[in-house]
Design a protein around this motif. Structure first.
Motif, mmCIF file in Angstrom:
data_model
loop_
_atom_site.group_PDB
_atom_site.id
_atom_site.type_symbol
_atom_site.label_atom_id
_atom_site.label_comp_id
_atom_site.label_asym_id
_atom_site.label_seq_id
_atom_site.Cartn_x
_atom_site.Cartn_y
_atom_site.Cartn_z
ATOM 1 N N ARG A 164 -17.647 51.433 -65.531
ATOM 2 C CA ARG A 164 -17.861 50.472 -66.613
ATOM 3 C C ARG A 164 -18.316 49.140 -66.041
ATOM 4 N NH1 ARG A 164 -14.115 46.703 -66.124
ATOM 5 N NH2 ARG A 164 -12.064 47.201 -65.261
ATOM 6 N N SER A 165 -18.827 48.285 -66.934
ATOM 7 C CA SER A 165 -19.191 46.929 -66.532
ATOM 8 C C SER A 165 -17.945 46.175 -66.117
ATOM 9 C CB SER A 165 -19.853 46.186 -67.695
ATOM 10 O OG SER A 165 -21.099 46.746 -68.000
ATOM 11 N N ALA A 166 -18.079 45.380 -65.067
ATOM 12 C CA ALA A 166 -16.970 44.525 -64.628
ATOM 13 C C ALA A 166 -16.914 43.315 -65.554
ATOM 14 C CB ALA A 166 -17.179 44.080 -63.193
ATOM 15 N N HIS A 167 -15.730 42.850 -65.822
ATOM 16 C CA HIS A 167 -15.522 41.692 -66.671
ATOM 17 C C HIS A 167 -15.475 40.432 -65.813
ATOM 18 C CE1 HIS A 167 -14.702 44.515 -69.830
ATOM 19 N NE2 HIS A 167 -13.691 45.041 -69.146
ATOM 20 N N GLY A 168 -15.875 39.305 -66.405
ATOM 21 C CA GLY A 168 -15.781 38.032 -65.698
ATOM 22 C C GLY A 168 -14.371 37.817 -65.184
ATOM 23 N N GLY A 169 -14.246 37.311 -64.007
ATOM 24 C CA GLY A 169 -12.936 37.076 -63.423
ATOM 25 C C GLY A 169 -12.294 38.300 -62.802
ATOM 26 N N GLU A 170 -12.985 39.426 -62.815
ATOM 27 C CA GLU A 170 -12.399 40.670 -62.304
ATOM 28 C C GLU A 170 -12.647 40.880 -60.806
ATOM 29 O OE1 GLU A 170 -11.602 44.874 -64.436
ATOM 30 O OE2 GLU A 170 -13.685 44.233 -64.439
ATOM 31 N N PHE A 171 -13.353 39.956 -60.179
ATOM 32 C CA PHE A 171 -13.621 40.134 -58.756
ATOM 33 C C PHE A 171 -12.335 40.167 -57.940
ATOM 34 C CE2 PHE A 171 -15.037 38.963 -54.456
ATOM 35 C CZ PHE A 171 -15.965 39.974 -54.262
ATOM 36 N N ASP A 172 -11.262 39.566 -58.462
ATOM 37 C CA ASP A 172 -9.998 39.621 -57.725
ATOM 38 C C ASP A 172 -9.510 41.051 -57.530
ATOM 39 O OD1 ASP A 172 -9.441 39.802 -60.486
ATOM 40 O OD2 ASP A 172 -7.456 38.904 -60.247
ATOM 41 N N ARG A 173 -9.933 41.994 -58.389
ATOM 42 C CA ARG A 173 -9.570 43.401 -58.226
ATOM 43 C C ARG A 173 -10.545 44.142 -57.323
ATOM 44 N NH1 ARG A 173 -9.015 46.401 -63.444
ATOM 45 N NH2 ARG A 173 -7.881 47.880 -62.131
ATOM 46 N N ILE A 174 -11.762 43.604 -57.175
ATOM 47 C CA ILE A 174 -12.789 44.184 -56.313
ATOM 48 C C ILE A 174 -12.619 43.685 -54.878
ATOM 49 C CG2 ILE A 174 -15.293 44.322 -55.894
ATOM 50 C CD1 ILE A 174 -15.637 43.906 -58.969
ATOM 51 N N TRP A 175 -12.167 42.444 -54.746
ATOM 52 C CA TRP A 175 -12.056 41.773 -53.457
ATOM 53 C C TRP A 175 -11.325 42.574 -52.374
ATOM 54 C CZ3 TRP A 175 -13.889 38.433 -50.200
ATOM 55 C CH2 TRP A 175 -13.086 37.873 -49.218
ATOM 56 N N PRO A 176 -10.190 43.224 -52.663
ATOM 57 C CA PRO A 176 -9.520 43.968 -51.583
ATOM 58 C C PRO A 176 -10.413 45.043 -50.954
ATOM 59 C CG PRO A 176 -8.031 43.695 -53.427
ATOM 60 C CD PRO A 176 -9.388 43.239 -53.900
#
Length: 150
Positions: free
Chosen positions: A4-16
């Motif tokens: 799915r499309s990532a939501h704004g502010g969701e990079f904190d879940r991608i970062w690891p």
């Protein structure tokens, strides 16, 4: 698995995932000291569409999709992919690659070009070949591999 499309502010879940992969120094061209802010701006910045692959509510991969060049080259897409090491071998990369190609077509892109796939990343090279891509050039000493050098 759901993509799915990532939501704004969701990079904190991608970062690891991103930071773990960058730390290995063997597949992405980012410096190991790349900050969260730098990575977030690149992966989810203006003009970039970002997607995540989720399994049981956990993000197991992500990719971005954008124009490879501005203006007269904007009809050619570019993308970058990361898969959690724990999810390797489960079809996450292939699923995201297929999803990306469909999304690119739906967005009106006429072609896709990857500017940088590290040649020693045999899993990625094999995946892209199996999805119809061809290697058109290999640039000698273009990547500073953590263990194999230039």
């Amino acid at each position: 698995m759901m993509i799915r499309s990532a939501h704004g502010g969701e990079f904190d879940r991608i970062w690891p995932i991103f930071s773990d992969i960058v730390a290995t120094g063997d597949t992405l061209a980012f410096d190991a000291g790349c900050s969260f802010e730098e990575a977030n701006a690149y992966w989810m910045g203006a003009g970039v569409r970002t997607y995540v692959a989720e399994h049981d509510g956990a993000i197991v991969g992500s990719y971005y999709l954008k124009a490879n060049q501005p203006g007269l080259g904007a009809h050619v897409a570019n993308a970058g992919f990361i898969v959690s090491p724990e999810a390797h071998g489960r079809g996450v990369g292939r699923s995201m690659g297929q999803h990306c190609l469909r999304e690119a077509r739906a967005l009106g892109y006429r072609a896709m070009q990857f500017n940088f796939v590290v040649s020693t990343n045999e899993r990625a090279v094999a995946l892209w070949k199996s999805l119809g891509f061809a290697i058109i050039a290999t640039v000698p000493a273009a990547f500073k591999h953590a263990s194999q050098g230039l």
